[in-house]
Design an enzyme around this catalytic site. Sequence first.
Site, PDB file in Angstrom:
ATOM      1  N   LYS A  22       0.636  -1.240  -0.190  1.00  0.00           N
ATOM      2  CA  LYS A  22       0.063  -0.177  -0.094  1.00  0.00           C
ATOM      3  C   LYS A  22       0.927   1.194  -0.028  1.00  0.00           C
ATOM      4  O   LYS A  22       0.756   2.067  -0.745  1.00  0.00           O
ATOM      5  CB  LYS A  22      -0.838   0.093   1.212  1.00  0.00           C
ATOM      6  CG  LYS A  22      -1.590   1.425   1.440  1.00  0.00           C
ATOM      7  CD  LYS A  22      -2.340   1.261   2.730  1.00  0.00           C
ATOM      8  CE  LYS A  22      -1.776   1.716   3.956  1.00  0.00           C
ATOM      9  NZ  LYS A  22      -1.438   3.217   4.133  1.00  0.00           N
ATOM     10  N   ASN A  23       1.668   1.220   1.056  1.00  0.00           N
ATOM     11  CA  ASN A  23       2.672   2.561   1.084  1.00  0.00           C
ATOM     12  C   ASN A  23       3.317   2.815  -0.084  1.00  0.00           C
ATOM     13  O   ASN A  23       3.894   3.937  -0.074  1.00  0.00           O
ATOM     14  CB  ASN A  23       3.160   2.815   2.422  1.00  0.00           C
ATOM     15  CG  ASN A  23       2.334   2.848   3.452  1.00  0.00           C
ATOM     16  OD1 ASN A  23       0.902   3.175   3.384  1.00  0.00           O
ATOM     17  ND2 ASN A  23       2.620   2.661   4.824  1.00  0.00           N
ATOM     18  N   CYS A 117      -4.838  13.309  12.689  1.00  0.00           N
ATOM     19  CA  CYS A 117      -5.683  12.251  12.252  1.00  0.00           C
ATOM     20  C   CYS A 117      -5.793  11.279  13.535  1.00  0.00           C
ATOM     21  O   CYS A 117      -5.291  11.661  14.611  1.00  0.00           O
ATOM     22  CB  CYS A 117      -4.896  11.366  11.258  1.00  0.00           C
ATOM     23  SG  CYS A 117      -3.594  10.501  11.582  1.00  0.00           S
ATOM     24  N   ARG A 122      -0.116  15.298  12.698  1.00  0.00           N
ATOM     25  CA  ARG A 122       0.958  14.693  11.595  1.00  0.00           C
ATOM     26  C   ARG A 122       1.423  15.772  10.908  1.00  0.00           C
ATOM     27  O   ARG A 122       0.908  16.214  10.015  1.00  0.00           O
ATOM     28  CB  ARG A 122       0.336  13.759  10.890  1.00  0.00           C
ATOM     29  CG  ARG A 122      -0.180  12.661  11.546  1.00  0.00           C
ATOM     30  CD  ARG A 122      -0.709  11.437  10.748  1.00  0.00           C
ATOM     31  NE  ARG A 122      -0.097  10.837   9.531  1.00  0.00           N
ATOM     32  CZ  ARG A 122      -0.176   9.699   8.866  1.00  0.00           C
ATOM     33  NH1 ARG A 122      -1.524   9.303   9.158  1.00  0.00           N
ATOM     34  NH2 ARG A 122       0.543   9.129   8.109  1.00  0.00           N
ATOM     35  N   ASP A 306       3.474   0.160  12.331  1.00  0.00           N
ATOM     36  CA  ASP A 306       2.125  -0.366  11.715  1.00  0.00           C
ATOM     37  C   ASP A 306       1.917  -1.662  12.182  1.00  0.00           C
ATOM     38  O   ASP A 306       0.977  -2.294  11.656  1.00  0.00           O
ATOM     39  CB  ASP A 306       2.403  -0.029  10.158  1.00  0.00           C
ATOM     40  CG  ASP A 306       2.373   1.280   9.821  1.00  0.00           C
ATOM     41  OD1 ASP A 306       1.845   2.403  10.531  1.00  0.00           O
ATOM     42  OD2 ASP A 306       2.649   1.770   8.552  1.00  0.00           O
ATOM     43  N   ARG A 398      -9.467   0.320   3.630  1.00  0.00           N
ATOM     44  CA  ARG A 398      -8.164   1.094   2.872  1.00  0.00           C
ATOM     45  C   ARG A 398      -6.941   0.285   2.812  1.00  0.00           C
ATOM     46  O   ARG A 398      -6.119   0.956   1.846  1.00  0.00           O
ATOM     47  CB  ARG A 398      -8.092   2.209   3.876  1.00  0.00           C
ATOM     48  CG  ARG A 398      -8.932   3.279   4.446  1.00  0.00           C
ATOM     49  CD  ARG A 398      -8.486   4.256   5.133  1.00  0.00           C
ATOM     50  NE  ARG A 398      -7.022   4.373   4.934  1.00  0.00           N
ATOM     51  CZ  ARG A 398      -6.024   4.515   5.815  1.00  0.00           C
ATOM     52  NH1 ARG A 398      -6.474   4.864   7.088  1.00  0.00           N
ATOM     53  NH2 ARG A 398      -4.983   5.028   5.666  1.00  0.00           N
TER      54      ARG A 398
HETATM   55  N1  EPU Z   1       6.772  14.158  11.325  1.00  0.00           N
HETATM   56  C1  EPU Z   1       7.247  15.366  11.426  1.00  0.00           C
HETATM   57  N2  EPU Z   1       7.235  16.146  10.431  1.00  0.00           N
HETATM   58  C2  EPU Z   1       7.192  15.930   9.212  1.00  0.00           C
HETATM   59  C3  EPU Z   1       6.563  14.533   8.965  1.00  0.00           C
HETATM   60  C4  EPU Z   1       6.704  13.556   9.794  1.00  0.00           C
HETATM   61  O1  EPU Z   1       7.339  15.785  12.725  1.00  0.00           O
HETATM   62  O2  EPU Z   1       7.083  16.654   8.207  1.00  0.00           O
HETATM   63  C5  EPU Z   1       6.940  13.125  12.345  1.00  0.00           C
HETATM   64  C6  EPU Z   1       5.403  12.469  12.281  1.00  0.00           C
HETATM   65  O3  EPU Z   1       4.560  13.294  13.141  1.00  0.00           O
HETATM   66  C7  EPU Z   1       5.838  11.180  12.931  1.00  0.00           C
HETATM   67  C8  EPU Z   1       7.158  10.697  12.677  1.00  0.00           C
HETATM   68  O4  EPU Z   1       7.563  11.811  12.130  1.00  0.00           O
HETATM   69  O5  EPU Z   1       5.828  11.235  14.390  1.00  0.00           O
HETATM   70  C9  EPU Z   1       7.354   9.776  11.391  1.00  0.00           C
HETATM   71  O6  EPU Z   1       6.182  10.042  10.307  1.00  0.00           O
HETATM   72  P1  EPU Z   1       6.430   9.920   8.738  1.00  0.00           P
HETATM   73  O7  EPU Z   1       6.529  10.941   7.877  1.00  0.00           O
HETATM   74  O8  EPU Z   1       7.414   8.732   8.591  1.00  0.00           O
HETATM   75  O9  EPU Z   1       5.302   9.041   8.503  1.00  0.00           O
HETATM   76  P2  EPU Z   1       4.126   9.318   7.057  1.00  0.00           P
HETATM   77  O10 EPU Z   1       5.155   9.306   6.023  1.00  0.00           O
HETATM   78  O11 EPU Z   1       3.022  10.252   7.196  1.00  0.00           O
HETATM   79  C10 EPU Z   1       4.188   6.778   6.631  1.00  0.00           C
HETATM   80  C11 EPU Z   1       3.072   5.612   6.478  1.00  0.00           C
HETATM   81  C12 EPU Z   1       2.458   5.271   7.732  1.00  0.00           C
HETATM   82  C13 EPU Z   1       3.170   4.849   8.712  1.00  0.00           C
HETATM   83  C14 EPU Z   1       4.471   6.066   9.002  1.00  0.00           C
HETATM   84  C15 EPU Z   1       5.743   5.237   9.687  1.00  0.00           C
HETATM   85  C16 EPU Z   1       2.279   6.052   4.290  1.00  0.00           C
HETATM   86  C17 EPU Z   1       1.291   6.424   3.272  1.00  0.00           C
HETATM   87  N3  EPU Z   1       2.151   6.214   5.580  1.00  0.00           N
HETATM   88  O12 EPU Z   1       3.420   7.790   7.224  1.00  0.00           O
HETATM   89  O13 EPU Z   1       1.519   4.129   7.803  1.00  0.00           O
HETATM   90  O14 EPU Z   1       2.901   4.591  10.134  1.00  0.00           O
HETATM   91  O15 EPU Z   1       4.995   6.249   7.667  1.00  0.00           O
HETATM   92  O16 EPU Z   1       6.366   4.340   9.146  1.00  0.00           O
HETATM   93  O17 EPU Z   1       3.400   5.772   3.815  1.00  0.00           O
HETATM   94  C18 EPU Z   1      -0.241   2.857   8.030  1.00  0.00           C
HETATM   95  O18 EPU Z   1      -0.005   2.278   7.000  1.00  0.00           O
HETATM   96  O19 EPU Z   1      -1.405   2.506   8.703  1.00  0.00           O
HETATM   97  C19 EPU Z   1       0.188   4.139   8.039  1.00  0.00           C
HETATM   98  C20 EPU Z   1      -0.197   4.904   9.181  1.00  0.00           C
END
Ligand code: EPU
Length: 429
Positions: A22-23, A117, A122, A306, A398
Amino acid sequence: MTEYVIYGNRPLKGEVSISGAKNAAVAIIPAALLVNGKSRIDNIPEISDVSLMLDILRRVGADVRLINRSCVEIDCSNIYTTKAPYDLARMIRASYYMLGAMLGRFRSAQVALPGGCDLGVRPIDQHIKGFKALGANVDVQSGFVTAEAPDGLCGTSVYLDIVSVGATINIMLAAVLAEGMTVIENAAKEPHIVDVANFLNSMGANIIGAGTDVIKIRGVKKMTGGCYTIIPDQIEAGTYMAAAAAATGEVLIKNIIPKHLECITAKLTEMGVEITEYDDSLLVRSRLPFTKTNIKTLPYPGFPTDMQPQAAVLLCLAEGTSMITEGVWENRYRYVDELKRMGAQIQVDGKVAVIEGVKKLLGAPVRACDLRAGAALVVAGLAADGVTEVEDVSHIERGYENIVEKLSRLGAQITRMQMPDGKALAKAR
Ligand code: EPU
């Protein structure tokens, strides 16, 4: 409202094939925007997050053609707007990849600001930091992020203050067509980061180092379409490993990359689950009770956040007291109250959950509050005595392709039910 009804405590036996990640898919689909032409993407999972991303692309002018259930051809020759449609973009956080891809190709992008969320705040400050370093003007106003780079983007060095999957991918998307070399330091290393980089390289980008914490992107003048096959889903595989373990029995998890699962395999093995590794499959066998185990979630190659709720279910069935520390999200324990309805004994204090093992979980009506929470409740329902009704399964759908069919083929008694309005109303009261 749709729910799953699960008659639990039946061993799972047989084989299950894992779908595309998915991701990776929700990043690779918008990445197709970087090409003025056609890309063919295979092993796309049939899940609602993917349908949404494809709809977003259609709405900006892409011609999206389904070749078959898991293969799609996307033609981005006639994109007529760089604004992602608000009504769809706000439904899926990965719509923020439209920013990097649109900015990369058209030097302009506008996407609704992803709000908070179920997992807590986030922010996307690291994505914005990267775009600004590349020379874009970024404005956040009235709920929208607007990024413009009328004079083009210029390669640069970006150090991420937090290891972020989304920021790493978004900066790669913006940088592939920039002038000169971009270096992302403290980059995320998840398997889907490597997959997105491989997809971009297959279209002519020049990215090295994906999968390490330093990624170097040498900007190219032009990219051309190609064919690409998405990797198997690490978390779907981990969830079936947890299901096979919780419900005991013997399950062969097929079409996987065992290396991507090492962080999960190591912890399940510590719990006493027997796992045999083959080239592209894993055999999972288990007997209860499990051994108490402590887990801390971390960016890859650490234990994935996850998989945290699904692992918590296994620890409910362990002898003694286990501890989980959530190291990525601020609020990933909303499923705990639901598990308690099934007899779990869990205390949460901030980022730490202390789990006292119980002999048995008991079926109960429960509600999926997010994707992985929902998956964990299904795993719990498979192990529990009696009937578990999991409500709000749209969250689960999803990210899990045909979960009911896949589990049924393993011998689970699980049915997807459309609840009549009366029953839904009675429950709401
Ligand atoms: N963060 C910041 N600033 C940013 C971006 C992230 O502070 O600009 C923080 C977030 O708040 C969090 C941490 O950094 O505490 C990690 O966030 P990350 O950006 O890695 O997460 P994401 O890219 O929004 C993806 C997956 C999530 C998964 C996370 C961590 C996708 C679409 N989503 O989210 O997947 O939990 O990486 O591995 O790729 C799921 O599939 O159920 C899911 C939530």
